[in-house]
Design an enzyme around this catalytic site. Structure first.
Site, PDB file in Angstrom:
ATOM      1  NE  ARG A  42      -0.511   1.244   2.896  1.00  0.00           N
ATOM      2  CZ  ARG A  42       0.396   2.203   2.170  1.00  0.00           C
ATOM      3  NH1 ARG A  42       1.476   2.176   2.639  1.00  0.00           N
ATOM      4  NH2 ARG A  42      -0.130   2.627   1.376  1.00  0.00           N
ATOM      5  CE1 TYR A  61     -10.001  -1.387   1.277  1.00  0.00           C
ATOM      6  CE2 TYR A  61     -11.573   0.018   2.375  1.00  0.00           C
ATOM      7  CZ  TYR A  61     -10.827  -0.335   1.186  1.00  0.00           C
ATOM      8  OH  TYR A  61     -10.946   0.434   0.144  1.00  0.00           O
ATOM      9  CG  ASP A 102      -1.599  -0.363  -0.419  1.00  0.00           C
ATOM     10  OD1 ASP A 102      -1.358   0.165  -1.360  1.00  0.00           O
ATOM     11  OD2 ASP A 102      -1.557  -0.510   0.819  1.00  0.00           O
ATOM     12  CG  ASP A 128       2.945  -2.172   4.411  1.00  0.00           C
ATOM     13  OD1 ASP A 128       4.227  -2.144   4.590  1.00  0.00           O
ATOM     14  OD2 ASP A 128       2.435  -2.224   3.289  1.00  0.00           O
TER      15      ASP A 128
END
Length: 308
Positions: free
Chosen positions: A181, A75, A47, A89
Site C-alpha cells: 500500500r 506480490y 491485510d 487502499d
C-alpha cells in the site's frame, strides 16, 4: 498447575490461498481447528482484503517462522491513479484527487526509484506500534500519527499490465516488512497524480508458492479429515533458506538436549547460522563452529523417535 492445551501433536506447514475478507489470524484459527492442532502461527500477515499465500505453521514448525518471515516475497497488485485514500487502499476515504494519468513510460521511469535499498513509511492504518499502540488504532481514534521511515529491500518492481488509463498492475519482489500500500501511495505521489491499491495478491513467500495452496473451501470441506493432512509440508521446508548440515547420531542426542553437537562438514562456514538434520529430520538450528553446531532452537523428536 497450567492447563494442558488440547489438540494433536502435529507439525508441518499448510499453505493456504487466502481469500479476500478474513484476517490472517482468523485463517490460522480455522486451520488449527480443521487439523485439531495444538499450536499454530503464520509467516507474514496479509491485510484482510488481500489474497494469496498465507503459510500456516503447525507445532514444531512454528519455530521456523522467523526464517520464512525474513525471506523474499512476491506480490501482484493493482494501483488506481487519481485518488489518495487515508488507508492507501480502496477501503479508505478519499483524501486527495487528481485528473492526471501517467503514461506507461512515466510509470516505468518512476519505478526505478523504488528498487534496491529504499526507505518506506508504513501506512497510518497498519500494525506498526507507536508508543506501544498499533498505528491503526490511533488512526481510527482520529490521532494524526507520525510513523518513522523504515528500510526495505526491493529486488524487483515491474509494470505487467495496463487495464485502463487509471490503473496499473505491478509485480514486486521484496524483503521483510514491505507494505505494498505504501508503494502505491508513494508511486502516485512521485507521478504527481496520487494512487492507492485496489487489489493485492501474494504469489509466493520464501519456499511457499500460491499454486501449492489450499483454499478456505478445501480447509472447511476436509476439516478433521485425514485427507487434509496430505496437504501438509514438512517443517524442514521452512528452513530452506539456511544451509543444512547432517548431524551424527550422538551429536543429534546432544543437540536435542540443548548442547553443542557434532555435525558433518557441509556448505557452511564458521559462524554461519545453519540447521542440523538426522535422517532428513530437523534436529536444531544454531551457529556452526569448528565441526559443532551450537543450538539456538531445538526441535522435539517426532513421536516414535528416540533421542539416542
Amino acid at each position: 498447575m497450567a492447563r494442558k492445551r488440547k489438540g494433536r501433536d502435529i507439525s508441518g506447514w499448510l499453505v493456504v490461498d487466502k481469500p479476500a475478507g478474513p484476517t490472517s489470524t482468523a485463517m490460522v484459527n480455522k486451520v488449527r481447528w480443521a487439523l485439531q492442532a495444538k499450536k499454530a502461527g503464520h509467516a507474514g500477515t496479509l491485510d484482510p482484503e488481500a489474497t494469496g499465500v498465507l503459510a500456516v505453521a503447525l507445532g514444531e514448525a512454528t519455530k521456523t517462522v522467523p526464517f520464512v518471515t525474513d525471506a523474499l516475497k512476491a506480490y501482484r497488485f493493482a494501483v488506481r491513479f487519481g485518488q489518495a485514500t487515508n488507508t492507501d487502499d480502496a477501503e479508505g476515504e478519499v483524501i486527495a484527487q487528481s485528473d492526471a494519468r501517467p503514461s506507461d513510460e512515466e510509470i516505468k521511469e518512476a519505478l526505478g526509484s523504488f528498487i534496491g535499498d529504499i526507505m518506506q513509511v508504513p501506512p497510518k492504518f497498519s500494525a506498526v506500534k507507536i508508543d506501544g499502540q498499533r498505528a491503526y488504532k490511533l488512526a481510527r481514534d482520529g490521532e494524526d500519527v507520525e510513523i518513522a521511515a523504515r528500510p526495505l529491500w526491493v529486488e524487483e518492481l515491474v509494470l505487467t499490465d495496463r487495464p485502463d488509463a487509471g490503473t496499473a498492475v505491478l509485480e514486486m519482489t521484496c524483503g521483510k516488512g514491505g507494505y505494498v500500500r505504501a508503494i502505491a501511495r508513494d508511486l502516485g505521489a512521485a507521478l504527481g497524480c496520487h494512487g492507492h491499491v485496489t487489489w493485492l495478491r501474494r504469489l509466493w513467500s520464501g519456499p511457499f508458492d500460491v499454486e501449492d495452496g489450499v483454499t478456505l473451501e478445501q480447509v472447511e470441506a476436509l476439516a478433521q479429515d485425514p485427507a487434509l493432512d496430505a496437504h501438509l509440508l514438512p517443517l524442514e521446508v521452512g528452513l530452506s533458506e539456511l544451509p543444512e548440515l547432517r548431524s551424527t547420531p550422538d551429536g543429534a542426542a546432544k543437540l536435542r538436549n540443548g548442547n553443542p553437537g557434532m555435525v558433518h562438514p557441509g556448505d557452511a562456514e564458521y559462524g554461519d547460522e545453519c540447521w542440523a538434520s538426522l535422517d532428513g529430520r530437523a534436529v536444531a538450528v544454531g551457529i556452526y563452529k569448528a565441526g559443532m553446531l551450537h543450538p539456538s532452537r531445538v526441535f522435539v523428536a517426532p513421536q516414535g523417535e528416540g533421542s539416542q
